[in-house]
Design an enzyme around this catalytic site. Structure first.
Site, short mmCIF file in Angstrom:
data_model
loop_
_atom_site.label_atom_id
_atom_site.label_comp_id
_atom_site.label_asym_id
_atom_site.label_seq_id
_atom_site.Cartn_x
_atom_site.Cartn_y
_atom_site.Cartn_z
N SER A 1 0.83 -1.21 0.00
CA SER A 1 0.00 0.00 0.00
C SER A 1 0.86 1.26 0.00
CB SER A 1 -0.91 0.01 1.24
OG SER A 1 -1.86 -1.02 1.17
N SER A 2 2.00 1.19 0.68
CA SER A 2 2.83 2.39 0.82
C SER A 2 3.35 2.90 -0.51
CB SER A 2 3.99 2.12 1.79
OG SER A 2 4.61 0.89 1.55
N ILE A 3 3.45 2.01 -1.51
CA ILE A 3 3.91 2.45 -2.83
C ILE A 3 2.90 3.41 -3.46
CG2 ILE A 3 4.43 1.66 -5.18
CD1 ILE A 3 5.42 -0.91 -3.98
N GLN B 1 0.63 9.09 -2.02
CA GLN B 1 0.91 10.32 -2.75
C GLN B 1 1.27 11.47 -1.82
OE1 GLN B 1 -2.66 11.07 -4.95
NE2 GLN B 1 -2.29 9.46 -6.45
N ARG C 1 -10.46 14.59 7.54
CA ARG C 1 -10.93 13.67 6.50
C ARG C 1 -12.31 13.10 6.80
NH1 ARG C 1 -5.44 10.34 4.69
NH2 ARG C 1 -4.61 12.01 3.39
N GLU D 1 1.09 0.28 9.40
CA GLU D 1 -0.37 0.37 9.52
C GLU D 1 -0.98 -0.76 10.32
OE1 GLU D 1 -4.30 1.06 6.65
OE2 GLU D 1 -2.29 0.95 5.76
N SER E 1 1.16 8.83 8.45
CA SER E 1 1.35 7.37 8.45
C SER E 1 2.73 6.96 7.97
CB SER E 1 0.27 6.69 7.62
OG SER E 1 0.18 7.27 6.34
N LEU E 2 3.22 7.54 6.87
CA LEU E 2 4.58 7.22 6.44
C LEU E 2 5.58 7.69 7.48
CD1 LEU E 2 4.64 8.01 2.60
CD2 LEU E 2 4.58 5.78 3.71
#
Length: 513
Positions: free
Chosen positions: A46-48, A51, A278, A361, A377-378
């Site tokens: 997912s991390s890829i 954005q 969000r 995550e 999160s990153l």
């Protein structure tokens, strides 16, 4: 059951090879470590797809205290303040570490890092790479270093099926590779398996991201935390493609606005407008869609022809779908994006099961609370990986022959339950729907089918959502729309969840008589 024993010398095993897994492995070097990836590296992380970037207080007008205040405000009373402070204070150094590892963050003409603004941040503090391809560029840099690090053994195509536990401690794990079952003896396992978005029909995550690590941890007896909190990104590109392409929050940070099909702005009277938290933006869009209206993100006036240069990946995806963001609004809808809940861990990533850690995550560190602040999160994955690795390295190695389970679980497939989960655990929930869903998921979760583990994770989430009889952050109950005065984190084990589910099913059967 028989399985070949694959000797790894007691080395720690990291399950998952996204950014959290790669960073943990790199921090463990030069200690030997085994890194498992279900597929070829990079095809399912997912991390890829990230954005937004990483949040860090790097600007002259910023500070860790301001970053902390924004994080706590977004978390609506459920953040672990001590953990949140530790992460935001570590964030600037984490960015520097990534630069040293080769991450090409975007810079201005004078060489300074470009800092973006995203929802609920009071300052520009988001660093990006290649505009809107931060996850891809970060992963590329880390993977290159990992492949050159001789102490890291990467096993692609290997799926972890179960953790093997003896007397409350990890002693190994059961895996499958090309149809053959292997047992890996080890006393140290790190879960870095990502999130749960693949349980939903509308998601920005890889469709295989069903909560694999949660299922492994739950079946091993680990405590889970805050499972009811699922963040829906407000602006996924509303096309048939799955996973849904993300239209980054950074687009709204540059001034894009949300409009209906008549061009009327939706959030002009909402505090924070397009950069409100969000959950607020996602519910507003969801309400519009439920009323039969279209929702669009309009970047024509703020970016226009500059859109392609500022957001090249989003521009390419939109144009492939026949949409030119420079001259027309982008159709959007909310999609399951990030799970604030996860395996309960301490400050070093240790779970309640000896020898088991979690990072990224899949872990619930307490940083995000009820609603994750954009781009935290990153930052969390990169910062906490160092602490997890230090704890793993400081734990004695060794191994024993694991006593294997009697049966081998079937490779999981969440597709049979996606509609069930989407209807009950979406942006707006209610008790009756959740109870019905528990009754539906319980028998699926204990059958020997491919849907069993995904149903198990969804069942845990539904029980957690039922137990929280209030609305807070990303968890909104139409039958309990108010927020309790006290903010209480939730904790759950598989045993407790099954007890609750059986009781609910019995009560439902009694009412139907």
């Amino acid at each position: 059951m028989t399985a070949d024993i694959h000797h790894i010398g007691g080395a720690p095993v990291i399950i998952g090879a996204g950014i959290a897994g790669l960073m943990t492995a790199l921090h463990l070097a030069p200690q030997p470590v085994v890194l498992l990836s279900r597929t070829s590296l990079g095809t399912e992380a997912s991390s890829i797809l990230a954005q937004g970037g990483l949040a860090a207080s790097l600007g002259e007008d910023d500070s860790p205290d301001l970053h902390l205040a924004d994080t706590l405000a977004a978390g609506e009373g459920l953040c672990d303040e001590q953990m949140a402070r530790r992460v935001v204070e570590a964030a600037p150094q984490a960015v520097e570490n990534l630069i040293r590892l080769g991450t090409p963050f975007d810079r201005s003409l004078d060489g300074r890092l470009q800092l973006g603004l995203e929802a609920a941040h009071s300052r520009r503090r988001i660093v990006h790479a290649a505009g809107d391809a931060t996850g891809r560029e970060l992963f590329r840099a880390l993977l290159g270093v990992a492949r050159r690090t001789r102490s890291i053994t990467i096993m692609e195509g290997m799926t972890a099926l179960r953790l093997v536990v003896a007397e409350g401690s990890i002693v190994g794990l059961l895996t499958v590779l090309h149809g053959a079952v292997f047992a890996l003896p080890t006393r140290r396992v790190v879960l870095a398996t990502g999130g749960i978005g693949g349980l939903f029909c509308d998601t920005t995550n890889p469709l295989s991201s069903f909560g694999h690590g949660l299922a492994l941890a739950a079946c091993a007896g680990a405590e889970l935390a805050d499972l009811e909190f699922v963040q829906f990104h407000p602006t996924a590109l509303d096309i048939a493609r799955r996973p849904m392409p993300l239209v980054s929050e950074a687009v709204r940070g540059e001034g894009a606005v949300l409009i209906d099909e008549h061009g009327h702005r939706l959030l002009a009277d909402t505090p924070g407008a397009e950069l409100a938290s969000r959950d607020v933006v996602a519910r507003a869009i969801s309400d519009q869609l439920a009323a039969g209206h279209g929702v669009y993100l309009d970047a024509r006036h703020c970016l226009g022809q500059k859109f392609a240069r500022r957001f090249p990946a989003i521009d390419a995806i939109c144009k492939h779908a026949g949409i030119d963001p420079a001259v027309e609004p982008i159709p959007v809808r909310p999609a399951a994006h990030y799970h604030m809940g996860g395996v309960a861990v301490d400050a070093e990533g240790r779970t309640s099961v000896s020898g088991l850690w979690a990072c990224g995550e899949v872990a619930c560190t307490g940083l995000h609370g009820a609603n994750r602040l954009a781009s935290n999160s990153l930052t969390e994955a990169v910062a906490t990986a160092a602490w997890v690795a230090e704890s793993v390295a400081g734990t004695s190695a060794g191994w024993q022959w694991p006593r294997l389970p009697a049966t081998v679980p079937i490779r999981p497939d969440p597709s049979p339950i996606r509609t069930i989960v989407s209807n009950a655990l979406g942006i707006v929930r209610n008790g009756k729907s959740l109870c019905d869903t528990v009754a539906t998921l319980l028998p699926i979760s204990v059958c020997e089918t491919a849907a069993a583990d995904p149903a198990l994770v969804a069942l845990l989430m539904a029980i957690a959502a039922l137990r929280r009889e209030e609305s807070r952050g990303s968890h909104f109950r139409s039958d309990f729309p108010g927020r309790d005065a006290a903010a209480l984190p939730s904790r759950l084990t598989l045993c407790t969840a099954f007890e609750n589910a059986v009781t609910l099913r019995w009560q439902a059967s009694e009412r139907s008589r």
